[in-house]
Design an enzyme around this catalytic site. Sequence first.
Site, PDB file in Angstrom:
ATOM      1  N   PRO A   9      -3.604  -1.945  -5.228  1.00 59.44           N
ATOM      2  CA  PRO A   9      -4.511  -2.408  -4.809  1.00 59.44           C
ATOM      3  C   PRO A   9      -4.230  -3.033  -3.411  1.00 59.44           C
ATOM      4  O   PRO A   9      -3.432  -3.353  -3.409  1.00 59.44           O
ATOM      5  CB  PRO A   9      -4.325  -3.594  -6.248  1.00 59.44           C
ATOM      6  CG  PRO A   9      -3.060  -3.570  -6.909  1.00 59.44           C
ATOM      7  CD  PRO A   9      -2.663  -2.042  -6.621  1.00 59.44           C
ATOM      8  N   ASN A  10      -5.515  -3.594  -2.574  1.00 56.40           N
ATOM      9  CA  ASN A  10      -5.414  -3.495  -1.952  1.00 56.40           C
ATOM     10  C   ASN A  10      -4.783  -2.780  -0.849  1.00 56.40           C
ATOM     11  O   ASN A  10      -4.969  -3.489   0.744  1.00 56.40           O
ATOM     12  CB  ASN A  10      -4.924  -5.031  -1.568  1.00 56.40           C
ATOM     13  CG  ASN A  10      -5.734  -5.782  -2.431  1.00 56.40           C
ATOM     14  OD1 ASN A  10      -6.671  -6.225  -3.214  1.00 56.40           O
ATOM     15  ND2 ASN A  10      -4.552  -6.693  -3.944  1.00 56.40           N
ATOM     16  N   ARG A  17      -5.389  -5.912   6.549  1.00 49.12           N
ATOM     17  CA  ARG A  17      -5.258  -6.672   5.851  1.00 49.12           C
ATOM     18  C   ARG A  17      -3.600  -7.729   6.239  1.00 49.12           C
ATOM     19  O   ARG A  17      -3.021  -6.803   6.135  1.00 49.12           O
ATOM     20  CB  ARG A  17      -4.363  -6.285   4.693  1.00 49.12           C
ATOM     21  CG  ARG A  17      -3.725  -6.745   3.331  1.00 49.12           C
ATOM     22  CD  ARG A  17      -3.571  -6.409   1.830  1.00 49.12           C
ATOM     23  NE  ARG A  17      -3.279  -7.026   0.999  1.00 49.12           N
ATOM     24  CZ  ARG A  17      -2.007  -6.447   0.263  1.00 49.12           C
ATOM     25  NH1 ARG A  17      -1.576  -5.548   0.434  1.00 49.12           N
ATOM     26  NH2 ARG A  17      -1.787  -7.788  -0.707  1.00 49.12           N
ATOM     27  N   TYR A  22       2.285  -5.720   7.151  1.00 48.85           N
ATOM     28  CA  TYR A  22       1.005  -4.818   6.717  1.00 48.85           C
ATOM     29  C   TYR A  22       1.635  -3.645   8.100  1.00 48.85           C
ATOM     30  O   TYR A  22       0.865  -2.601   7.525  1.00 48.85           O
ATOM     31  CB  TYR A  22       0.278  -4.359   5.643  1.00 48.85           C
ATOM     32  CG  TYR A  22       0.655  -4.764   4.827  1.00 48.85           C
ATOM     33  CD1 TYR A  22       1.529  -4.802   3.746  1.00 48.85           C
ATOM     34  CD2 TYR A  22       0.258  -6.810   4.129  1.00 48.85           C
ATOM     35  CE1 TYR A  22       2.159  -5.098   2.682  1.00 48.85           C
ATOM     36  CE2 TYR A  22       0.885  -7.063   2.690  1.00 48.85           C
ATOM     37  CZ  TYR A  22       1.170  -6.028   1.907  1.00 48.85           C
ATOM     38  OH  TYR A  22       1.570  -6.637   0.570  1.00 48.85           O
ATOM     39  N   ASN A  71       2.916   3.838  -4.392  1.00 47.64           N
ATOM     40  CA  ASN A  71       2.673   2.224  -3.571  1.00 47.64           C
ATOM     41  C   ASN A  71       2.378   1.699  -4.900  1.00 47.64           C
ATOM     42  O   ASN A  71       1.203   1.319  -4.562  1.00 47.64           O
ATOM     43  CB  ASN A  71       2.799   2.031  -2.568  1.00 47.64           C
ATOM     44  CG  ASN A  71       3.027   0.271  -1.422  1.00 47.64           C
ATOM     45  OD1 ASN A  71       3.182  -0.665  -2.713  1.00 47.64           O
ATOM     46  ND2 ASN A  71       2.482   0.549  -0.150  1.00 47.64           N
ATOM     47  N   ALA A  74       0.743  -4.840  -6.236  1.00 44.04           N
ATOM     48  CA  ALA A  74       1.090  -5.407  -6.757  1.00 44.04           C
ATOM     49  C   ALA A  74       1.371  -5.752  -8.291  1.00 44.04           C
ATOM     50  O   ALA A  74       2.360  -5.901  -9.203  1.00 44.04           O
ATOM     51  CB  ALA A  74      -0.159  -6.923  -6.561  1.00 44.04           C
ATOM     52  N   GLU A  95       9.300   5.264  -5.530  1.00 45.09           N
ATOM     53  CA  GLU A  95       8.418   3.990  -5.272  1.00 45.09           C
ATOM     54  C   GLU A  95       8.453   3.638  -3.510  1.00 45.09           C
ATOM     55  O   GLU A  95      10.230   3.642  -3.503  1.00 45.09           O
ATOM     56  CB  GLU A  95       8.994   3.349  -6.708  1.00 45.09           C
ATOM     57  CG  GLU A  95       8.709   1.756  -6.476  1.00 45.09           C
ATOM     58  CD  GLU A  95       8.997   0.396  -7.506  1.00 45.09           C
ATOM     59  OE1 GLU A  95       8.946  -0.020  -7.190  1.00 45.09           O
ATOM     60  OE2 GLU A  95       9.849   0.375  -8.004  1.00 45.09           O
ATOM     61  N   HIS A  97       7.124   1.048  -0.799  1.00 47.98           N
ATOM     62  CA  HIS A  97       6.542  -0.533  -0.049  1.00 47.98           C
ATOM     63  C   HIS A  97       7.108  -0.422   1.565  1.00 47.98           C
ATOM     64  O   HIS A  97       7.882  -0.296   1.660  1.00 47.98           O
ATOM     65  CB  HIS A  97       7.205  -1.590  -0.855  1.00 47.98           C
ATOM     66  CG  HIS A  97       7.428  -1.457  -2.520  1.00 47.98           C
ATOM     67  ND1 HIS A  97       6.295  -1.787  -2.940  1.00 47.98           N
ATOM     68  CD2 HIS A  97       8.710  -0.917  -3.488  1.00 47.98           C
ATOM     69  CE1 HIS A  97       7.043  -1.767  -4.810  1.00 47.98           C
ATOM     70  NE2 HIS A  97       8.175  -1.609  -4.415  1.00 47.98           N
ATOM     71  N   ILE A  98       5.473  -0.805   2.355  1.00 46.06           N
ATOM     72  CA  ILE A  98       5.242  -1.196   3.245  1.00 46.06           C
ATOM     73  C   ILE A  98       6.557  -2.541   3.921  1.00 46.06           C
ATOM     74  O   ILE A  98       7.768  -2.317   5.190  1.00 46.06           O
ATOM     75  CB  ILE A  98       4.377  -1.075   3.355  1.00 46.06           C
ATOM     76  CG1 ILE A  98       3.148   0.033   3.335  1.00 46.06           C
ATOM     77  CG2 ILE A  98       4.157  -1.486   5.521  1.00 46.06           C
ATOM     78  CD1 ILE A  98       1.771  -0.296   3.178  1.00 46.06           C
ATOM     79  N   SER A  99       6.166  -3.024   2.881  1.00 45.77           N
ATOM     80  CA  SER A  99       7.447  -4.439   3.383  1.00 45.77           C
ATOM     81  C   SER A  99       8.687  -4.353   2.559  1.00 45.77           C
ATOM     82  O   SER A  99       8.687  -3.540   1.343  1.00 45.77           O
ATOM     83  CB  SER A  99       6.790  -5.608   3.556  1.00 45.77           C
ATOM     84  OG  SER A  99       6.954  -6.495   1.691  1.00 45.77           O
ATOM     85  N   ARG A 104      10.096 -11.281   0.856  1.00 50.92           N
ATOM     86  CA  ARG A 104       9.614 -12.067   0.307  1.00 50.92           C
ATOM     87  C   ARG A 104       9.418 -12.560  -0.690  1.00 50.92           C
ATOM     88  O   ARG A 104      10.894 -13.285  -0.645  1.00 50.92           O
ATOM     89  CB  ARG A 104       7.843 -10.871   0.454  1.00 50.92           C
ATOM     90  CG  ARG A 104       7.893  -9.739   1.777  1.00 50.92           C
ATOM     91  CD  ARG A 104       7.223  -9.346   1.553  1.00 50.92           C
ATOM     92  NE  ARG A 104       5.944  -9.840   1.405  1.00 50.92           N
ATOM     93  CZ  ARG A 104       4.515  -9.492   1.020  1.00 50.92           C
ATOM     94  NH1 ARG A 104       4.622  -7.639   0.881  1.00 50.92           N
ATOM     95  NH2 ARG A 104       3.376  -9.934   0.895  1.00 50.92           N
ATOM     96  N   ARG A 108       8.206 -10.976  -6.099  1.00 52.12           N
ATOM     97  CA  ARG A 108       8.460  -9.688  -5.836  1.00 52.12           C
ATOM     98  C   ARG A 108       9.400  -9.111  -5.327  1.00 52.12           C
ATOM     99  O   ARG A 108       9.784  -7.856  -5.700  1.00 52.12           O
ATOM    100  CB  ARG A 108       7.899  -9.396  -4.395  1.00 52.12           C
ATOM    101  CG  ARG A 108       6.178 -10.139  -3.761  1.00 52.12           C
ATOM    102  CD  ARG A 108       6.055  -9.694  -2.411  1.00 52.12           C
ATOM    103  NE  ARG A 108       4.540 -10.491  -2.150  1.00 52.12           N
ATOM    104  CZ  ARG A 108       3.535  -9.972  -2.510  1.00 52.12           C
ATOM    105  NH1 ARG A 108       2.924  -8.696  -3.125  1.00 52.12           N
ATOM    106  NH2 ARG A 108       2.470 -10.601  -2.076  1.00 52.12           N
TER     107      ARG A 108
END
Length: 142
Positions: A9-10, A17, A22, A71, A74, A95, A97-99, A104, A108
């Site tokens: 999502p997103n 965004r 990101y 990825n 959420a 798995e 993740h960009i960040s 964070r 998360r």
Amino acid sequence: MNVLIINGPNLNLLGVREPGIYGSRGFESYLTELRQRFNDINIDYFQSNHEGAIIDKIHEVGFSADGIVLNAGAYTHTSLAIADAISAVKTPVIEVHISNVHKREEFRHHSFLSAVCVGVICGFGLDSYRLGIESLIGINKK
């Protein structure tokens, strides 16, 4: 070798965004670069904002693809159903993740997916996907 990248999502909004987190690059242009870099690998791409569609895609390719780079956005922090789908298939899942999710918000920091994935890569921007593909290449050479 056949690899599927799944974005949750997103992530269809990459490039617009929250660029401070990101980046300002859209995923489609990065995907073109990945395909050129790994021109001997078939890289398919799927994005959905819907948990069930992500599960269906994992089921669809989870016995035939050589690897999945996931990825889940959420859903990483909420979805036992996606974790169960990964557990149910034979295809290795990385798995990504960009960040750096550990820098964070506290929520998360926990992933329901990490325990059922081969490994986790986070915090390298879009390059997390490249690192995921390189990891799958290494797994498939063994």
